[in-house]
Write an enzyme that holds these catalytic residues in place. Structure first.
Site, PDB file in Angstrom:
ATOM      1  N   GLY A 154       0.818  -1.212   0.000  1.00  0.00           N
ATOM      2  CA  GLY A 154       0.000   0.000   0.000  1.00  0.00           C
ATOM      3  C   GLY A 154       0.847   1.255   0.000  1.00  0.00           C
ATOM      4  CB  ALA A 155       1.935   3.878   1.384  1.00  0.00           C
ATOM      5  CG  HIS A 190       3.378   0.927  -5.496  1.00  0.00           C
ATOM      6  ND1 HIS A 190       3.546   1.947  -4.593  1.00  0.00           N
ATOM      7  CD2 HIS A 190       3.967  -0.159  -4.946  1.00  0.00           C
ATOM      8  CE1 HIS A 190       4.190   1.493  -3.538  1.00  0.00           C
ATOM      9  NE2 HIS A 190       4.470   0.228  -3.722  1.00  0.00           N
ATOM     10  N   GLY A 194       9.633  -3.874  -8.504  1.00  0.00           N
ATOM     11  CA  GLY A 194      10.394  -2.684  -8.873  1.00  0.00           C
ATOM     12  C   GLY A 194      11.886  -2.896  -8.626  1.00  0.00           C
ATOM     13  CG  ASP A 249      12.337  -2.679  -2.863  1.00  0.00           C
ATOM     14  OD1 ASP A 249      12.898  -2.159  -1.905  1.00  0.00           O
ATOM     15  OD2 ASP A 249      11.216  -2.312  -3.276  1.00  0.00           O
ATOM     16  NE  ARG A 305      10.598   1.823   5.309  1.00  0.00           N
ATOM     17  CZ  ARG A 305      10.480   0.663   4.676  1.00  0.00           C
ATOM     18  NH1 ARG A 305      10.622   0.599   3.364  1.00  0.00           N
ATOM     19  NH2 ARG A 305      10.201  -0.442   5.346  1.00  0.00           N
TER      20      ARG A 305
END
Ligand code: PAF
Length: 294
Positions: free
Chosen positions: A44-45, A50, A162, A165, A202
């Site tokens: 989420g966020a 995304h 992605g 990471d 973040r």
């Protein structure tokens, strides 16, 4: 729950939201009959990074399914878990706008009916002990736990991740090999803000002044890419780490590693394909980024 003003218009796409496995399987069975299923797992966020995964997934598959699940098993730092941003209503609107057909939004007991502290262990070799694994012990085992469960439930043709990471992508590829799943991993390029900062959920936790400093993490990778030459890499690593520290970061690492197996490199033969990876705290926020060097 939804803001109707955001949804009005001549055409409105309706995404199906499911919270339990039975309902999900019913929808997936129908979808599977029509063609390939692409899966975008998230916590989420959601941000542009995304959404770009969703767009790529939509282009390459008949059915796109996203999941939102903030996985408690992968947070080695309880504060990071407590402070992880949750923006479900906004996320739903964003996914609908991208015409994502299905959203899996499971509660924790659906993913971990026996609790998440179980003893399942995935033998990832060195992959979960170096870089992120060294500074976040247990993190990749937690990622494997949830991704293994999600893949068993969804059984997608393709999985979208992605490149930001980078190590996670390699870990998940290894998990898929270990568990002999048929899913193909598709790694999509990192989405960046206009000043180069890699998009991350973040980032919203950065203060105004930290946000101004944060792009240095990307610049330091660009600089290393320009600087690198055959021979010892130690000077570049030290110099890049020192520059980050002077700017107010607390670097965990700045490393070069083999693109093939992520083995850390202190010297370079001028030919092996390398990736540079960096992780550093700005205040309480831990940022990571990477760049393929050659
Ligand atoms: O990258 C993430 O958001 C998470 O690690 C993932 C892959 C969704 C597993 O929880």
């Amino acid at each position: 729950m939804r803001n109707l003003a955001d949804l009005k218009g001549p055409y409105r796409f309706i995404m199906i939201i499911v919270k339990n496995i039975d309902a999900l399987q019913r929808h997936l069975d129908k979808a599977r009959a029509n063609g390939n299923i692409g899966f975008v797992p998230t916590m989420g966020a959601l941000h542009e990074g995304h959404l770009e995964l969703i767009r790529t997934c939509r282009k390459e598959n008949v059915q796109t399914i996203a999941s939102i699940f903030v996985n408690p098993a992968q947070f080695n730092d309880p504060t990071d878990f407590q402070k992880y941003p949750v923006t479900i209503e906004k996320d739903i609107l964003l996914l609908e706008k991208e015409e994502c057909q299905l959203l899996f939004l499971p509660p924790v007991e659906v993913i971990y009916p026996h609790g998440f502290k179980g003893t399942a262990y995935f033998d990832l070799g060195d992959l979960d002990k170096i870089l992120e694994g060294r500074f976040r012990p247990g993190h990749f085992q937690g990622v494997c736990k949830v991704v293994n469960r999600l893949l068993d439930i969804v059984q997608p043709t393709r999985l979208y991740l992605g490149q930001k990471d980078f190590q996670q992508c390699m870990v998940i590829q290894k998990l898929i090999e270990l568990t002999k799943k048929n899913t193909v991993v598709r790694v999509c390029p990192t989405k960046r803000e206009s000043d180069g900062l890699a998009m991350s959920s973040r980032n919203v936790r950065l203060s105004e002044s930290q946000r101004k400093t944060a792009p240095l993490i990307h610049n330091t990778l660009l600089r290393a890419k320009r600087q690198i030459k055959k021979g010892s890499l130690l000077m570049i690593k030290q110099e890049r780490t020192a520059i980050l520290s002077e700017a107010g970061f607390r670097p965990d690492y700045f490393e070069f590693a083999s693109l093939r197996d992520l083995a850390i490199k202190d010297t370079w033969d001028g030919e092996e394909k390398l990736v540079a990876l960096v992780a550093a705290y700005l205040g309480e926020v831990r940022l990571i980024d990477n760049m393929i060097i050659n």
